[in-house]
Write a protein that holds these residues in place. Structure first.
Motif, PDB file in Angstrom:
ATOM      1  N   ALA A 159     -10.839  -0.816   2.986  1.00 33.46           N
ATOM      2  CA  ALA A 159     -10.896  -2.102   2.305  1.00 33.46           C
ATOM      3  C   ALA A 159     -10.332  -1.953   0.898  1.00 33.46           C
ATOM      4  CB  ALA A 159     -12.331  -2.592   2.255  1.00 33.46           C
ATOM      5  N   GLY A 160      -9.976  -3.065   0.309  1.00 39.22           N
ATOM      6  CA  GLY A 160      -9.480  -3.021  -1.065  1.00 39.22           C
ATOM      7  C   GLY A 160      -8.092  -3.599  -1.168  1.00 39.22           C
ATOM      8  N   CYS A 161      -7.723  -3.947  -2.385  1.00 37.04           N
ATOM      9  CA  CYS A 161      -6.406  -4.562  -2.581  1.00 37.04           C
ATOM     10  C   CYS A 161      -5.858  -4.091  -3.919  1.00 37.04           C
ATOM     11  CB  CYS A 161      -6.529  -6.076  -2.557  1.00 37.04           C
ATOM     12  SG  CYS A 161      -4.970  -6.940  -2.723  1.00 37.04           S
ATOM     13  N   MET A 162      -5.200  -2.960  -3.945  1.00 41.95           N
ATOM     14  CA  MET A 162      -4.994  -1.935  -2.911  1.00 41.95           C
ATOM     15  C   MET A 162      -6.011  -0.813  -3.025  1.00 41.95           C
ATOM     16  SD  MET A 162      -2.751  -2.575  -0.854  1.00 41.95           S
ATOM     17  CE  MET A 162      -2.774  -0.979  -0.074  1.00 41.95           C
ATOM     18  N   PRO A 163      -6.273  -0.070  -1.944  1.00 39.32           N
ATOM     19  CA  PRO A 163      -7.149   1.094  -2.052  1.00 39.32           C
ATOM     20  C   PRO A 163      -6.497   2.190  -2.890  1.00 39.32           C
ATOM     21  CG  PRO A 163      -6.205   0.952   0.132  1.00 39.32           C
ATOM     22  CD  PRO A 163      -5.837  -0.302  -0.565  1.00 39.32           C
ATOM     23  N   ARG A 164      -7.310   2.845  -3.718  1.00 43.53           N
ATOM     24  CA  ARG A 164      -6.812   3.953  -4.544  1.00 43.53           C
ATOM     25  C   ARG A 164      -6.633   5.191  -3.667  1.00 43.53           C
ATOM     26  NH1 ARG A 164      -5.053   4.774  -9.011  1.00 43.53           N
ATOM     27  NH2 ARG A 164      -6.425   6.483  -9.503  1.00 43.53           N
ATOM     28  N   PRO A 165      -5.859   6.180  -4.148  1.00 33.89           N
ATOM     29  CA  PRO A 165      -5.697   7.409  -3.364  1.00 33.89           C
ATOM     30  C   PRO A 165      -7.017   8.079  -2.993  1.00 33.89           C
ATOM     31  CG  PRO A 165      -4.099   7.368  -5.109  1.00 33.89           C
ATOM     32  CD  PRO A 165      -4.960   6.167  -5.316  1.00 33.89           C
ATOM     33  N   GLY A 167       0.802  -1.216   0.000  1.00 31.50           N
ATOM     34  CA  GLY A 167       0.000   0.000   0.000  1.00 31.50           C
ATOM     35  C   GLY A 167       0.832   1.261   0.000  1.00 31.50           C
ATOM     36  N   ALA A 168       2.103   1.150   0.360  1.00 31.14           N
ATOM     37  CA  ALA A 168       2.957   2.327   0.409  1.00 31.14           C
ATOM     38  C   ALA A 168       3.004   3.026  -0.931  1.00 31.14           C
ATOM     39  CB  ALA A 168       4.361   1.924   0.834  1.00 31.14           C
ATOM     40  N   ILE A 169       2.801   2.276  -2.008  1.00 29.55           N
ATOM     41  CA  ILE A 169       2.931   2.861  -3.335  1.00 29.55           C
ATOM     42  C   ILE A 169       1.799   3.832  -3.621  1.00 29.55           C
ATOM     43  CG2 ILE A 169       1.608   1.207  -4.712  1.00 29.55           C
ATOM     44  CD1 ILE A 169       5.115   2.476  -5.500  1.00 29.55           C
ATOM     45  N   GLU A 170       0.693   3.723  -2.866  1.00 26.06           N
ATOM     46  CA  GLU A 170      -0.426   4.636  -3.086  1.00 26.06           C
ATOM     47  C   GLU A 170      -0.233   5.952  -2.341  1.00 26.06           C
ATOM     48  OE1 GLU A 170      -2.754   3.918  -5.143  1.00 26.06           O
ATOM     49  OE2 GLU A 170      -2.265   1.817  -5.486  1.00 26.06           O
ATOM     50  N   LEU A 171       0.733   6.011  -1.440  1.00 25.37           N
ATOM     51  CA  LEU A 171       0.876   7.225  -0.628  1.00 25.37           C
ATOM     52  C   LEU A 171       1.551   8.379  -1.355  1.00 25.37           C
ATOM     53  CD1 LEU A 171       1.509   5.721   2.847  1.00 25.37           C
ATOM     54  CD2 LEU A 171      -0.357   7.174   2.147  1.00 25.37           C
ATOM     55  N   PRO A 172       2.620   8.146  -2.139  1.00 21.12           N
ATOM     56  CA  PRO A 172       3.219   9.296  -2.838  1.00 21.12           C
ATOM     57  C   PRO A 172       2.218  10.123  -3.642  1.00 21.12           C
ATOM     58  CG  PRO A 172       4.702   7.461  -2.922  1.00 21.12           C
ATOM     59  CD  PRO A 172       3.458   6.947  -2.270  1.00 21.12           C
ATOM     60  N   PRO A 173       1.334   9.509  -4.480  1.00 23.62           N
ATOM     61  CA  PRO A 173       0.355  10.377  -5.159  1.00 23.62           C
ATOM     62  C   PRO A 173      -0.602  11.069  -4.194  1.00 23.62           C
ATOM     63  CG  PRO A 173      -0.087   8.070  -5.626  1.00 23.62           C
ATOM     64  CD  PRO A 173       1.234   8.114  -4.958  1.00 23.62           C
ATOM     65  N   THR A 174      -0.903  10.431  -3.051  1.00 26.29           N
ATOM     66  CA  THR A 174      -1.816  11.065  -2.096  1.00 26.29           C
ATOM     67  C   THR A 174      -1.189  12.300  -1.489  1.00 26.29           C
ATOM     68  OG1 THR A 174      -2.479   8.816  -1.571  1.00 26.29           O
ATOM     69  CG2 THR A 174      -3.350  10.546  -0.184  1.00 26.29           C
ATOM     70  N   ILE A 175       0.120  12.246  -1.224  1.00 29.44           N
ATOM     71  CA  ILE A 175       0.796  13.342  -0.540  1.00 29.44           C
ATOM     72  C   ILE A 175       1.242  14.412  -1.541  1.00 29.44           C
ATOM     73  CG2 ILE A 175       2.797  13.915   0.886  1.00 29.44           C
ATOM     74  CD1 ILE A 175       0.804  12.355   2.439  1.00 29.44           C
ATOM     75  N   TYR A 205      -3.816   7.898  16.409  1.00 27.69           N
ATOM     76  CA  TYR A 205      -4.811   7.195  15.595  1.00 27.69           C
ATOM     77  C   TYR A 205      -4.091   6.193  14.699  1.00 27.69           C
ATOM     78  CZ  TYR A 205      -6.613  11.707  16.982  1.00 27.69           C
ATOM     79  OH  TYR A 205      -6.921  12.813  17.716  1.00 27.69           O
ATOM     80  N   VAL A 206      -4.788   5.105  14.377  1.00 26.12           N
ATOM     81  CA  VAL A 206      -4.215   4.082  13.508  1.00 26.12           C
ATOM     82  C   VAL A 206      -5.199   3.817  12.380  1.00 26.12           C
ATOM     83  CG1 VAL A 206      -3.386   1.721  13.355  1.00 26.12           C
ATOM     84  CG2 VAL A 206      -3.012   3.020  15.434  1.00 26.12           C
ATOM     85  N   VAL A 207      -4.673   3.746  11.165  1.00 29.81           N
ATOM     86  CA  VAL A 207      -5.499   3.378  10.016  1.00 29.81           C
ATOM     87  C   VAL A 207      -4.866   2.168   9.350  1.00 29.81           C
ATOM     88  CG1 VAL A 207      -6.232   4.063   7.711  1.00 29.81           C
ATOM     89  CG2 VAL A 207      -6.445   5.664   9.582  1.00 29.81           C
ATOM     90  N   GLY A 208      -5.666   1.130   9.150  1.00 27.77           N
ATOM     91  CA  GLY A 208      -5.192  -0.070   8.466  1.00 27.77           C
ATOM     92  C   GLY A 208      -5.548  -0.004   6.991  1.00 27.77           C
ATOM     93  N   PHE A 209      -4.548  -0.247   6.136  1.00 30.45           N
ATOM     94  CA  PHE A 209      -4.731  -0.160   4.688  1.00 30.45           C
ATOM     95  C   PHE A 209      -5.034  -1.531   4.122  1.00 30.45           C
ATOM     96  CE2 PHE A 209      -2.729   3.485   2.266  1.00 30.45           C
ATOM     97  CZ  PHE A 209      -3.125   4.407   3.194  1.00 30.45           C
ATOM     98  N   ALA A 239      -9.717   6.591  -2.098  1.00 27.53           N
ATOM     99  CA  ALA A 239     -10.204   5.927  -0.889  1.00 27.53           C
ATOM    100  C   ALA A 239      -9.399   6.378   0.326  1.00 27.53           C
ATOM    101  CB  ALA A 239     -10.090   4.415  -1.059  1.00 27.53           C
ATOM    102  N   ILE A 240      -8.107   6.583   0.124  1.00 25.96           N
ATOM    103  CA  ILE A 240      -7.268   7.037   1.237  1.00 25.96           C
ATOM    104  C   ILE A 240      -7.693   8.429   1.672  1.00 25.96           C
ATOM    105  CG2 ILE A 240      -4.905   7.514   1.946  1.00 25.96           C
ATOM    106  CD1 ILE A 240      -4.020   5.518  -0.210  1.00 25.96           C
ATOM    107  N   GLN A 241      -7.965   9.301   0.671  1.00 22.23           N
ATOM    108  CA  GLN A 241      -8.450  10.644   1.012  1.00 22.23           C
ATOM    109  C   GLN A 241      -9.752  10.567   1.791  1.00 22.23           C
ATOM    110  OE1 GLN A 241      -8.536  12.290  -3.011  1.00 22.23           O
ATOM    111  NE2 GLN A 241      -7.345  13.972  -2.184  1.00 22.23           N
TER     112      GLN A 241
END
Lengths: 300, 250
Positions: B146-152, B54-62, B111-115, B154-156
């Motif tokens: 939920a998801g495999c992997m969640p898109r940005p 899931g780490a790969i979805e974080l750079p576009p989110t940030i 806070y904790v969020v599970g990806f 969903a993270i937002q």
């Protein structure tokens, strides 16, 4: 007496409030360069309130607490010695040399506090911070010496008065451009921005001296950052850009100095420690020494 | 059990375990708390635990594509400074230890969020002997994606939901770790062995900050207390077996 007391309260307060604006500007400029929108206007306040509202915090002993006092105390003292429009504070009693000395206190305080954290990243960070202080202080002292000789006074009120009476043609930036340029580079190093950001280095040593700072301690560091931007900007404006006649022209000048620094920082990588020393002792120092020679020739 | 039987009341808990009702707060207190909650919700410093995909979805989110700094979410690099721990994907038994160490170093409110599915039920690694199936058995989790992997996107969305929850003062999962520490520690010990312990004294923190509940201490924390009497001066026969846990004493 009452006036002095009002100065002592107002000067750090204005420094903090305008420092918030400068921090916001730095983050917005960075966002714009990266083609982002950037944080909302109140973001610096949200961050500081949130950190001070943390419900648990870790102290690493008495020195850790004292270091926060030295950090904030050093900068608040520096504000009192910096003349701003309408408020002189203790600027007549202290002078430029006192100010330079006081501006070292926060970093030394941080070193004492980090030493008691026993975190290796913190120790590496603070040794790098003190090394980078050694690097930028050499050109900085050359610049200070040149300014002292040029103005013939170390009293900041006199320095501001000389520049304001003569107009733009007597501003430090026009009478001694080389020293002003070297001073700008030294200020950039003092702010700890890239490429001189070796002691923060988030991806390398996990923010170095700040690594063990949590909750209220981190909040104090965020407050310190506001003071740091403001102090460095005001010192440069006082020495080279005519100081403050009125707030409407003074604050934009301070913001402009900080803007130069935060705008160029994003295009650089990070120098290694030895490269910072080599570069700082070579280029800004050389430019500063040439500028100093010109100043001394002119005075003689 | 008949209705006339009384439920046993625990009386030996300290006074600090009583949490004040919302009605008991003074008006000033309420205003201050609401303001603090609002600031907390608008300023989330994120610690990425990026051992999963899931780490790969974080750079576009940030970064510039989605830019989460617009709502005050910014990355931080040490657990001490962070508010939000992102577990980006599956955890093995070994990495879960690091997650627990990091989580206990963070300062409350945290806070904790599970990806992704992996933190919810093991996902595609559901039948592996080495992966952790449900994250919330070991540390309290505020939100899952939920998801495999969640898109940005969903993270937002989960950031925005979490912000609304914090603003309303309802993101209190971190208190659960203090209030039911014995149960969490028991499940951790099931996985890591009886000599599992962390450098953070969670029970002492709970006592100091007033979050002691009925489940804070119990049979598993009793094992920790027993271990606390060990020191380097005691005879080596009393030391725990080596090798099961890298933090065992030499």
């Amino acid at each position: 007496m009452l006036e002095l007391f009002a100065d002592l309260v107002l000067m750090p307060l204005i420094a903090f409030l305008f420092g918030l604006v400068l921090v916001l500007m730095a983050r917005r400029v960075r966002a714009k360069i990266e083609r982002r929108v950037g944080p909302p206007v109140l973001q610096p306040i949200y961050d500081i309130v949130k950190l001070y509202a943390k419900k648990t915090q870790i102290s690493h002993g008495l020195m850790h607490d004292v270091s926060i006092m030295m950090l904030l105390g050093g900068f608040i003292t520096a504000e009192i010695f910096l003349p701003v429009p309408g408020l002189d504070g203790l600027a007549a009693e202290g002078d430029l040399v006192t100010l330079v000395y006081i501006m070292m206190v926060p970093m030394l305080g941080l070193a004492l506090g980090v030493g008691s954290c026993a975190n290796p990243n913190g120790s590496i960070g603070i040794s790098r911070a003190l090394t980078s202080m050694l690097a930028y202080d050499v050109p900085f002292v050359v610049v200070i010496a040149g300014a002292l000789i040029h103005y013939g006074s170390s009293n900041l009120i006199d320095v501001v008065r000389i520049q304001q009476e003569g107009g733009v043609s007597t501003w430090g930036v026009t009478t001694m451009p080389l020293l002003a340029f070297a001073g700008l580079i030294a200020m950039h190093g003092m702010l700890g921005k890239e490429p001189f950001e070796l002691y923060i280095a988030p991806a390398e040593i996990a923010t170095g001296p700040m690594v063990e700072m949590s909750g209220k301690y981190m909040g104090a560091l965020f407050v310190m950052q506001c003071f740091q931007f403001y102090t460095v900007g005001v010192l440069y404006v006082t020495m080279f850009l005519g100081g403050g006649e009125m707030w409407l022209t003074f604050l934009p000048k301070v913001a402009a100095v900080i803007f130069i620094s935060v705008a160029i920082t994003n295009v650089f990588g990070r120098y290694k420690t030895e490269d910072v020393i080599r570069w700082m002792w070579r280029w800004p120092t050389a430019i500063g020494l040439v500028g100093l020679a010109f100043v001394m020739l002119k005075v003689n | 059990m008949t209705g006339s039987e009384k439920v046993p009341v625990v009386t030996d808990q300290p006074e600090t375990c009583r949490v004040a009702d919302a009605e008991e707060k003074s008006l000033l207190r309420k205003v201050m708390d609401n303001f603090a909650d609002h600031c907390r919700s608008r300023s989330l410093f994120v610690l990425h635990y990026c051992t999963g995909c899931g780490a790969i979805e974080l750079p576009p989110t940030i970064t510039s594509r989605f830019d989460m700094e617009r709502v005050g979410v910014s990355p931080m690099v040490t657990p001490r400074q962070a508010d939000l721990l992102l577990i980006t994907g599956y955890l093995s038994v070994k990495t879960l230890k690091r997650v627990i160490l990091s989580y206990e170093q963070m300062q409350a409110p945290k806070y904790v969020v599970g990806f992704g599915s992996c933190t919810i039920n093991g996902g595609m690694y559901w039948n592996s002997y080495a992966t952790v199936k449900r994250l919330d058995q070991y540390i309290p989790v505020d939100s899952y994606i939920a998801g495999c992997m969640p898109r940005p996107e969903a993270i937002q969305q989960v950031f925005l939901d979490l912000m609304a929850k914090i603003d309303a003062g309802k993101a209190t999962a971190w208190q659960d770790y203090y209030l039911n520490y014995d149960a969490y520690l028991g499940r951790q010990m099931n996985l890591f062995g009886q000599d599992w312990h962390t450098p953070t004294d969670v029970v002492a923190e709970a006592k100091h900050y007033g979050y002691v509940g009925n489940g804070t201490t119990g049979e598993h924390t009793a094992l920790l207390d027993q271990r606390a009497t060990w020191s380097l001066d005691t005879v080596p026969e009393l030391y725990p077996a080596r090798g099961r846990n890298e933090r065992s004493r030499p």
